[in-house]
Enzyme design. Structure first.
Site, short mmCIF file in Angstrom:
data_model
loop_
_atom_site.label_atom_id
_atom_site.label_comp_id
_atom_site.label_asym_id
_atom_site.label_seq_id
_atom_site.Cartn_x
_atom_site.Cartn_y
_atom_site.Cartn_z
CG ASP A 149 -2.35 -0.35 0.82
OD1 ASP A 149 -2.59 -0.54 -0.38
OD2 ASP A 149 -3.22 -0.42 1.70
CG ASP A 452 -10.96 -8.44 10.33
OD1 ASP A 452 -11.78 -7.62 10.79
OD2 ASP A 452 -9.86 -8.65 10.86
O1 LIG Z 1 -4.04 0.88 4.80
C1 LIG Z 1 -3.68 -0.23 5.16
C2 LIG Z 1 -3.57 -0.57 6.53
C3 LIG Z 1 -3.14 -1.85 6.87
N1 LIG Z 1 -2.79 -2.75 5.92
C4 LIG Z 1 -2.30 -4.09 6.31
O2 LIG Z 1 -3.20 -4.70 7.19
C5 LIG Z 1 -2.52 -5.61 8.03
C6 LIG Z 1 -2.97 -5.45 9.46
O3 LIG Z 1 -2.54 -4.23 9.99
P1 LIG Z 1 -1.91 -4.09 11.46
O4 LIG Z 1 -1.50 -2.69 11.64
O5 LIG Z 1 -0.93 -5.16 11.69
O6 LIG Z 1 -3.18 -4.28 12.35
P2 LIG Z 1 -3.50 -5.33 13.48
O7 LIG Z 1 -4.27 -4.62 14.52
O8 LIG Z 1 -2.34 -6.10 13.94
O9 LIG Z 1 -4.45 -6.29 12.65
C7 LIG Z 1 -5.53 -7.05 13.14
O10 LIG Z 1 -6.74 -6.32 12.99
C8 LIG Z 1 -7.07 -5.92 11.65
C9 LIG Z 1 -8.42 -5.28 11.69
O11 LIG Z 1 -8.43 -4.15 12.45
C10 LIG Z 1 -7.09 -7.12 10.74
O12 LIG Z 1 -7.27 -6.68 9.43
C11 LIG Z 1 -5.78 -7.87 10.84
O13 LIG Z 1 -5.78 -9.01 10.02
C12 LIG Z 1 -5.56 -8.28 12.27
O14 LIG Z 1 -4.32 -8.98 12.41
C13 LIG Z 1 -1.03 -5.35 7.85
O15 LIG Z 1 -0.45 -6.38 7.09
C14 LIG Z 1 -1.00 -4.03 7.09
O16 LIG Z 1 0.08 -3.95 6.23
C15 LIG Z 1 -2.91 -2.42 4.58
O17 LIG Z 1 -2.58 -3.24 3.72
N2 LIG Z 1 -3.34 -1.18 4.25
#
Ligand SMILES: O=c1ccn([C@@H]2O[C@H](COP(=O)(O)OP(=O)(O)O[C@H]3O[C@H](CO)[C@@H](O)[C@H](O)[C@H]3O)[C@@H](O)[C@H]2O)c(=O)[nH]1
Ligand SMILES: [Mn+2]
Length: 741
Positions: A149, A452
């Site tokens: 992204d 999700d």
């Molecule tokens: O604009 C964005 C923002 C995030 N991501 C990706 O989304 C994933 C999850 O982001 P992260 O910051 O790690 O969030 P977490 O809170 O750890 O994620 C949890 O919570 C999210 C929902 O809030 C779910 O989508 C994730 O799968 C889940 O692991 C990562 O691979 C990011 O690279 C994108 O591709 N684009």
């Protein structure tokens, strides 16, 4: 064991087990007694309301407690849904191997998402990519897509280097059956070669991996890729000087074309297809965060491989089990029970958590108890990572009994890679979705920070089922945030997302009405109403303590029969929670730490999430996606290993936490002093419950006092937080309570 494929005459590919009936009855009986206790507490509150005239403070405090206890009670009833009816799944992959030849297996598209090369270092991203490229699955059937992204040239460079390294890594993994297949995780743990592998072969590969790590890290650091010509011929030429994370064209680059078999590994075997995608971003166009990138990936992959199975992982969540694809297929390909399965969700497990983790990160009870119950109600949630989907279901298809999946349908529209990339690029522009159903009925849903969960719910409401699979060897390992601030922000996002869903027309009770079971609707609402716990909890951890300070009694005396239900409910609930935690593999310290985190989350993340959701509903603010950092500075990570809580900077959440901690300490010290000075030991009789509550709160807040008064390191609470907290606590403690409100 349930579900034998009797009518097809074929033995099932997976088994479903339920715990012994007697355990279920015993739990019901126990829950019945707790419910009786709760009803008695409510009865006591309703029948013993103090007269308003004598002390209006007591009257108000009493009413508030009654409301809080009503909330806790109703919430507890909701949580029963994640304790009754668990099911446990077991797969039988040997049968899959017997029944399907390698060439008959379905294609699988794997999506990895990344969004920021600083917060998510490219080396972490490519370790995840390499781990999924090395699945034990025919390479011709496997396609890996990385969505970047940030549109960062550094990430593409790293992926290119990974594709070269894969030529050595994948044959090594397959030859020696190594686990895990993330090279970073493997080399961090393995200090000697596998039995049959020569030391030279092993050390050469290890050196090669070190070379890859060094070069990727140094490029990530400098932000400039080498001038060497090989990099220019690739998608690297598409970056213009003025492209930024938030404004760049769409780029699709097929790094390994599995179809062409031009690229083979060092043993001459095919490699999985590997594609880099950066969807177009423009400042004025909403990109819908991760949901937007997943939808772009669904479209881009549909012209390149179009596999009927899609799996997606976050960039920090590597595959820890090379058999996961075959395991997941046991569910989808089972002739009798697999027809209506839309997705198979693996639990989230973390690699970086330490023993007796201060943040209560191991979510064992959730993984071992809650999720099997959701599965039992026919609908494990989709948690955004470590999940295998049926493409059709993800793309909006409504389930019908006569639907038969064509597992061999993967199509490739054209053979020419240039042409393919051109078509794929046009599907990843930011205007593509205008006036389409993408993000509404198709693909991952937009407009909610929990894209999700809402997507999973919608799929279930279209008639599909989902399953939860929690194998002994964990399928995926990710990075848990290792600082309090990050955890609270992450939970705020989740809570906001859950509350948004619960209060919208997509709430499990409305959308799911007659479509999913009541137990599942309640199961969703356990997290759905996290936020509503915040107000009663904040009330419970402040008002009884303040009343103790002022000698206002709010609970029955220890000699009164009404004391029994209070004592029973608290002791029963907490011992049950402790036993469950221990049973699921936590230590007692981890349980205690997780109780503290519950408190912190409820009074900070959940509270602010509730307030922000209300603001958003009134149109005052918009929801975002605060990315969780996957790197922690080395001092902070040392402190984490030593079990020191990481505060560091000023934040509103820390102010709330520090204020509650200080308030309780003040109330305890001055409250005890007041009773002794004015009333003597007998004065405690009416205030004992509050004294105990206050003392427990002081005990659980110990790390906060440490961070306020004792610590000198940079992870302590900053002076500004202490100052603001003092300024709030002081007037609260000297506030006269005999004023008539
Ligand atoms: O604009 C964005 C923002 C995030 N991501 C990706 O989304 C994933 C999850 O982001 P992260 O910051 O790690 O969030 P977490 O809170 O750890 O994620 C949890 O919570 C999210 C929902 O809030 C779910 O989508 C994730 O799968 C889940 O692991 C990562 O691979 C990011 O690279 C994108 O591709 N684009
Ligand atoms: Mn994450």
């Amino acid at each position: 064991m349930a579900g034998s494929s009797a009518s097809s005459g074929r033995p099932p590919l997976f088994a479903t087990e339920k715990p012994a009936r007697v355990a279920a009855y015993a739990y019901r009986l126990f829950a019945g007694t707790v419910l009786a206790g709760l009803l008695l507490i409510w009865l006591y509150r309703a029948t013993h309301l103090p007269p308003r005239s004598s002390s209006s403070a007591r009257w108000w405090a009493w009413l508030g407690l009654f409301a809080a206890e009503l909330c806790f009670g109703f919430y507890w009833v909701l949580t029963l849904s994640v304790r009754l009816s668990p099911v446990y799944r077991r797969v039988l992959p040997d049968r899959l191997t017997q029944r399907y030849k390698e060439e008959e297996l379905p294609g699988v598209d794997i999506f990895v998402c990344t969004a920021d090369p600083t917060l998510e270092p490219p080396m972490l991203v490519i370790s995840t990519v390499l781990s999924v490229m090395a699945y034990d699955y025919p390479a011709e059937k496997l396609n890996i897509y990385l969505s970047d992204d940030a549109g960062s040239v550094v990430t593409l460079y790293a992926l290119y280097e990974a594709s070269e390294f894969a030529k050595h890594w994948i044959p090594f993994c397959k030859k020696y059956k190594v686990e895990p297949r993330s090279p970073a995780a493997y080399f961090a743990r393995a200090d000697s070669p596998p039995d049959i592998c020569g030391p030279k072969e092993w050390s050469t590969l290890k050196e090669m991996h070190k070379g890859l790590t060094d070069s990727v890290n140094s490029i990530a650091h400098s932000g400039k890729i080498p001038e060497a010509s090989e990099y220019k011929v690739m998608g690297f030429t598409q970056w213009s000087e003025d492209a930024t994370y938030k404004d760049h064209p769409s780029i699709v680059q097929v790094l390994i074309d599995g179809n062409k078999r031009k690229t083979a590994d060092i043993d001459g075997n095919a490699l999985p297809t590997l594609v880099y995608m950066a969807r177009e971003k423009k400042l004025q166009e909403h990109h819908h965060f991760k949901a937007g990138s997943l939808n772009a990936l669904i479209r881009v992959s549909s012209v390149i491989s179009n596999s009927p199975i899609i799996m997606n992982v976050d960039c920090d969540m590597y595959s820890n089990n090379s058999g996961s694809i075959r395991d997941a297929l046991c569910f989808f390909l089972d002739e009798e029970q697999g027809q209506d399965i839309a997705f198979v969700q693996y639990p989230q497990n973390f690699e970086n958590v330490v023993h007796n983790d201060i943040y209560g990160n191991p979510i064992n009870t959730v993984n071992e108890l809650d999720h099997p119950c959701l599965d039992g109600w026919g609908g494990m949630c989709y948690y955004g990572t470590g999940c295998f989907h049926r493409r059709e279901a993800l793309c909006g298809r409504i389930y019908s009994e006569d639907y038969k999946e064509d597992w061999s349908k993967a199509v490739r529209k054209t053979e020419e890679v240039d042409e393919l990339e051109g078509t794929a690029r046009s599907l990843a522009t930011c205007t593509y979705e205008h006036n389409t159903l993408w993000g509404i009925e198709k693909g991952v849903r937009y407009g909610c920070p929990l894209e999700d969960v809402i997507t999973g719910l919608q799929i279930q409401c279209r008639g599909w089922r989902s399953v939860y699979y929690n194998p002994a060897r964990k399928g995926f390992l990710g990075m848990a945030p290792a600082s309090l601030g990050q955890i609270l922000v992450q939970h705020k996002r989740w809570t906001e997302g859950f509350l948004q869903i619960s209060l919208s027309k997509y709430s499990p009770f409305l959308l799911g009405h007659r479509k999913i079971k009541l137990g599942l609707q309640m199961g969703y609402s356990v997290c759905g109403f996290w936020a509503l716990n915040s107000f009663p909890t904040l009330y419970y951890v402040t008002i009884p303590s303040l009343c103790f300070l002022n000698g206002i009694s709010l609970f029955p005396q220890i000699t009164s029969p009404w004391f029994v239900p209070f004592a029973y409910v608290v002791v029963a609930a907490y011992s049950c929670s402790l036993v469950e935690s221990l049973q699921c593999g936590d230590t007692a310290v981890e349980w205690w730490n997780s109780q503290r985190m519950w408190l912190f989350r409820r009074i900070s993340s959940y509270l602010l999430a509730a307030i922000d959701t209300i603001r958003r509903m009134l149109g005052i603010s918009e929801s975002g996606f605060a990315l969780t950092a996957k790197v922690t500075d080395s001092d902070a990570s040392e402190r984490y290993k030593k079990g020191r809580m990481e505060f560091g900077s000023f934040s509103l959440m820390f102010v709330i936490i520090a204020t509650v901690a200080l308030l309780n300490m003040t109330c305890m010290l001055f409250g005890v002093a007041r009773v002794f000075l004015h009333e003597g030991a007998t004065g405690f009789e009416a205030l004992l419950v509050q004294a105990v509550l206050c003392a427990l709160l002081v005990a659980i807040n110990f790390p906060v006092y440490e961070a306020l008064f004792l610590r000198k390191d940079s992870g302590k609470l900053p002076a500004s937080v202490s100052l603001v907290s003092f300024c709030i606590v002081l007037p609260l403690c000297i506030l006269p309570t005999n004023i008539q409100i």
